[in-house]
Scaffold this motif. Structure first.
Motif, PDB file in Angstrom:
ATOM      1  N   ARG A  29      -1.319  22.663 -42.484  1.00 28.61           N
ATOM      2  CA  ARG A  29      -0.452  22.473 -43.653  1.00 28.61           C
ATOM      3  C   ARG A  29       0.877  23.146 -43.343  1.00 28.61           C
ATOM      4  NH1 ARG A  29       0.361  25.395 -48.569  1.00 28.61           N
ATOM      5  NH2 ARG A  29       1.236  23.982 -50.105  1.00 28.61           N
ATOM      6  N   LEU A  30       1.948  22.392 -43.485  1.00 24.83           N
ATOM      7  CA  LEU A  30       3.263  22.927 -43.146  1.00 24.83           C
ATOM      8  C   LEU A  30       3.837  23.753 -44.285  1.00 24.83           C
ATOM      9  CD1 LEU A  30       4.790  19.780 -41.440  1.00 24.83           C
ATOM     10  CD2 LEU A  30       4.107  21.889 -40.336  1.00 24.83           C
ATOM     11  N   GLU A  31       4.253  24.953 -43.961  1.00 24.39           N
ATOM     12  CA  GLU A  31       4.934  25.832 -44.907  1.00 24.39           C
ATOM     13  C   GLU A  31       6.217  26.286 -44.237  1.00 24.39           C
ATOM     14  OE1 GLU A  31       2.417  28.990 -46.261  1.00 24.39           O
ATOM     15  OE2 GLU A  31       0.798  27.601 -46.760  1.00 24.39           O
ATOM     16  N   VAL A  32       7.321  26.167 -44.954  1.00 22.16           N
ATOM     17  CA  VAL A  32       8.624  26.457 -44.361  1.00 22.16           C
ATOM     18  C   VAL A  32       8.699  27.884 -43.827  1.00 22.16           C
ATOM     19  CG1 VAL A  32       9.879  27.116 -46.476  1.00 22.16           C
ATOM     20  CG2 VAL A  32      11.096  26.029 -44.564  1.00 22.16           C
ATOM     21  N   THR A  33       8.110  28.842 -44.511  1.00 23.40           N
ATOM     22  CA  THR A  33       8.180  30.228 -44.028  1.00 23.40           C
ATOM     23  C   THR A  33       7.436  30.390 -42.699  1.00 23.40           C
ATOM     24  OG1 THR A  33       6.305  30.803 -45.455  1.00 23.40           O
ATOM     25  CG2 THR A  33       8.523  31.287 -46.299  1.00 23.40           C
ATOM     26  N   SER A  34       6.293  29.714 -42.557  1.00 20.33           N
ATOM     27  CA  SER A  34       5.539  29.791 -41.302  1.00 20.33           C
ATOM     28  C   SER A  34       6.294  29.122 -40.159  1.00 20.33           C
ATOM     29  CB  SER A  34       4.174  29.121 -41.458  1.00 20.33           C
ATOM     30  OG  SER A  34       3.405  29.801 -42.413  1.00 20.33           O
ATOM     31  N   VAL A  35       6.914  27.976 -40.441  1.00 21.29           N
ATOM     32  CA  VAL A  35       7.688  27.269 -39.422  1.00 21.29           C
ATOM     33  C   VAL A  35       8.865  28.126 -38.975  1.00 21.29           C
ATOM     34  CG1 VAL A  35       9.180  25.261 -39.010  1.00 21.29           C
ATOM     35  CG2 VAL A  35       6.972  24.972 -40.172  1.00 21.29           C
ATOM     36  N   LEU A  36       9.598  28.683 -39.916  1.00 21.49           N
ATOM     37  CA  LEU A  36      10.767  29.499 -39.572  1.00 21.49           C
ATOM     38  C   LEU A  36      10.362  30.771 -38.832  1.00 21.49           C
ATOM     39  CD1 LEU A  36      12.902  29.105 -42.812  1.00 21.49           C
ATOM     40  CD2 LEU A  36      13.288  28.040 -40.578  1.00 21.49           C
ATOM     41  N   ARG A  37       9.281  31.400 -39.258  1.00 20.99           N
ATOM     42  CA  ARG A  37       8.803  32.616 -38.587  1.00 20.99           C
ATOM     43  C   ARG A  37       8.405  32.304 -37.143  1.00 20.99           C
ATOM     44  NH1 ARG A  37       4.760  33.936 -41.893  1.00 20.99           N
ATOM     45  NH2 ARG A  37       6.238  34.779 -43.387  1.00 20.99           N
ATOM     46  N   ALA A  38       7.718  31.193 -36.935  1.00 22.99           N
ATOM     47  CA  ALA A  38       7.294  30.820 -35.585  1.00 22.99           C
ATOM     48  C   ALA A  38       8.490  30.513 -34.690  1.00 22.99           C
ATOM     49  CB  ALA A  38       6.358  29.616 -35.648  1.00 22.99           C
ATOM     50  N   LEU A  39       9.501  29.856 -35.238  1.00 26.06           N
ATOM     51  CA  LEU A  39      10.665  29.481 -34.445  1.00 26.06           C
ATOM     52  C   LEU A  39      11.686  30.605 -34.287  1.00 26.06           C
ATOM     53  CD1 LEU A  39      11.206  25.841 -35.718  1.00 26.06           C
ATOM     54  CD2 LEU A  39      10.187  26.596 -33.557  1.00 26.06           C
ATOM     55  N   ALA A  40      11.454  31.730 -34.938  1.00 29.32           N
ATOM     56  CA  ALA A  40      12.375  32.868 -34.821  1.00 29.32           C
ATOM     57  C   ALA A  40      12.247  33.559 -33.467  1.00 29.32           C
ATOM     58  CB  ALA A  40      12.127  33.872 -35.948  1.00 29.32           C
ATOM     59  N   ASP A  41      11.138  33.352 -32.787  1.00 32.28           N
ATOM     60  CA  ASP A  41      10.931  33.963 -31.475  1.00 32.28           C
ATOM     61  C   ASP A  41      11.617  33.105 -30.407  1.00 32.28           C
ATOM     62  OD1 ASP A  41       9.222  34.031 -28.824  1.00 32.28           O
ATOM     63  OD2 ASP A  41       8.926  35.944 -29.854  1.00 32.28           O
ATOM     64  N   PRO A  42      12.440  33.710 -29.542  1.00 31.51           N
ATOM     65  CA  PRO A  42      13.169  32.931 -28.545  1.00 31.51           C
ATOM     66  C   PRO A  42      12.281  32.155 -27.563  1.00 31.51           C
ATOM     67  CG  PRO A  42      13.814  35.258 -28.447  1.00 31.51           C
ATOM     68  CD  PRO A  42      12.782  35.128 -29.510  1.00 31.51           C
ATOM     69  N   VAL A  43      11.137  32.704 -27.205  1.00 29.08           N
ATOM     70  CA  VAL A  43      10.231  31.996 -26.287  1.00 29.08           C
ATOM     71  C   VAL A  43       9.675  30.750 -26.968  1.00 29.08           C
ATOM     72  CG1 VAL A  43       8.044  32.115 -25.009  1.00 29.08           C
ATOM     73  CG2 VAL A  43       9.644  34.043 -24.952  1.00 29.08           C
ATOM     74  N   ARG A  44       9.210  30.897 -28.196  1.00 29.46           N
ATOM     75  CA  ARG A  44       8.655  29.746 -28.915  1.00 29.46           C
ATOM     76  C   ARG A  44       9.723  28.702 -29.197  1.00 29.46           C
ATOM     77  NH1 ARG A  44       5.399  34.005 -31.228  1.00 29.46           N
ATOM     78  NH2 ARG A  44       6.781  34.214 -33.020  1.00 29.46           N
ATOM     79  N   LEU A  45      10.911  29.152 -29.541  1.00 33.42           N
ATOM     80  CA  LEU A  45      12.005  28.217 -29.775  1.00 33.42           C
ATOM     81  C   LEU A  45      12.303  27.416 -28.507  1.00 33.42           C
ATOM     82  CD1 LEU A  45      14.149  27.096 -31.673  1.00 33.42           C
ATOM     83  CD2 LEU A  45      15.617  29.012 -31.013  1.00 33.42           C
ATOM     84  N   ASP A  46      12.285  28.078 -27.357  1.00 39.95           N
ATOM     85  CA  ASP A  46      12.521  27.389 -26.096  1.00 39.95           C
ATOM     86  C   ASP A  46      11.416  26.382 -25.801  1.00 39.95           C
ATOM     87  OD1 ASP A  46      13.950  26.964 -23.561  1.00 39.95           O
ATOM     88  OD2 ASP A  46      12.181  27.906 -22.683  1.00 39.95           O
ATOM     89  N   LEU A  47      10.163  26.737 -26.068  1.00 42.93           N
ATOM     90  CA  LEU A  47       9.055  25.804 -25.862  1.00 42.93           C
ATOM     91  C   LEU A  47       9.229  24.551 -26.712  1.00 42.93           C
ATOM     92  CD1 LEU A  47       6.056  28.339 -25.880  1.00 42.93           C
ATOM     93  CD2 LEU A  47       7.106  27.247 -23.879  1.00 42.93           C
ATOM     94  N   VAL A  48       9.621  24.738 -27.963  1.00 41.12           N
ATOM     95  CA  VAL A  48       9.832  23.610 -28.870  1.00 41.12           C
ATOM     96  C   VAL A  48      11.023  22.767 -28.405  1.00 41.12           C
ATOM     97  CG1 VAL A  48      10.445  22.974 -31.243  1.00 41.12           C
ATOM     98  CG2 VAL A  48       8.695  24.702 -30.819  1.00 41.12           C
ATOM     99  N   ARG A  49      12.061  23.408 -27.927  1.00 36.90           N
ATOM    100  CA  ARG A  49      13.211  22.654 -27.384  1.00 36.90           C
ATOM    101  C   ARG A  49      12.787  21.806 -26.196  1.00 36.90           C
ATOM    102  NH1 ARG A  49      17.272  27.421 -28.350  1.00 36.90           N
ATOM    103  NH2 ARG A  49      18.331  26.619 -30.195  1.00 36.90           N
ATOM    104  N   GLN A  50      11.958  22.361 -25.315  1.00 37.15           N
ATOM    105  CA  GLN A  50      11.489  21.607 -24.163  1.00 37.15           C
ATOM    106  C   GLN A  50      10.662  20.394 -24.604  1.00 37.15           C
ATOM    107  OE1 GLN A  50       9.931  23.840 -20.715  1.00 37.15           O
ATOM    108  NE2 GLN A  50      10.762  25.685 -21.707  1.00 37.15           N
ATOM    109  N   LEU A  51       9.800  20.590 -25.605  1.00 37.06           N
ATOM    110  CA  LEU A  51       9.010  19.471 -26.121  1.00 37.06           C
ATOM    111  C   LEU A  51       9.906  18.419 -26.759  1.00 37.06           C
ATOM    112  CD1 LEU A  51       5.913  21.253 -27.660  1.00 37.06           C
ATOM    113  CD2 LEU A  51       5.890  19.482 -25.901  1.00 37.06           C
ATOM    114  N   SER A  52      10.890  18.855 -27.498  1.00 35.86           N
ATOM    115  CA  SER A  52      11.803  17.927 -28.159  1.00 35.86           C
ATOM    116  C   SER A  52      12.575  17.094 -27.144  1.00 35.86           C
ATOM    117  CB  SER A  52      12.765  18.703 -29.065  1.00 35.86           C
ATOM    118  OG  SER A  52      13.672  17.833 -29.684  1.00 35.86           O
ATOM    119  N   ARG A  53      13.077  17.750 -26.105  1.00 37.53           N
ATOM    120  CA  ARG A  53      13.836  17.040 -25.067  1.00 37.53           C
ATOM    121  C   ARG A  53      12.960  16.074 -24.274  1.00 37.53           C
ATOM    122  NH1 ARG A  53      16.589  22.219 -24.138  1.00 37.53           N
ATOM    123  NH2 ARG A  53      14.977  22.633 -22.598  1.00 37.53           N
TER     124      ARG A  53
END
Length: 97
Positions: free
Chosen positions: A10-34
């Motif tokens: 279940r998507l919750e905006v606070t959980s999504v933002l908290r997870a993406l606040a970490d630079p490593v996780r943000l980079d992983l998501v960027r790689q998946l997006s690209r």
């Protein structure tokens, strides 16, 4: 034979933002997006240790940002971009820019 993707969290905006606040996780998501496709756990361009990387994948899965499924001996990660965009229009695009 591949196993189906895990049930979406279940998507919750606070959980999504908290997870993406970490630079490593943000980079992983960027790689998946690209990539626009699934990426095996060992194929990400990162310098973190395997056990640390597993922890980051777990956080992203629990937040509902990625889904992981097995195909043979590989764990493949996919970005749940459509679900995130449906729940929070424009959020992922704004964060990944």
């Amino acid at each position: 034979m591949s196993s189906p993707p895990q049930a979406p969290a279940r998507l919750e905006v606070t959980s999504v933002l908290r997870a993406l606040a970490d630079p490593v996780r943000l980079d992983l998501v960027r790689q998946l997006s690209r990539s626009g496709t699934a990426i095996a756990c060992g194929r990400f361009d990162t310098t973190v240790a395997k056990n640390t990387l597993s922890h980051h994948f777990k956080i992203l899965r629990e937040a509902g940002i990625i889904a992981t499924h097995r195909d043979g001996g590989q764990a493949l990660n996919v970005l749940r971009e459509d679900e995130i965009d449906e729940a929070f229009p424009g959020l992922l695009n704004a964060i990944l820019r």
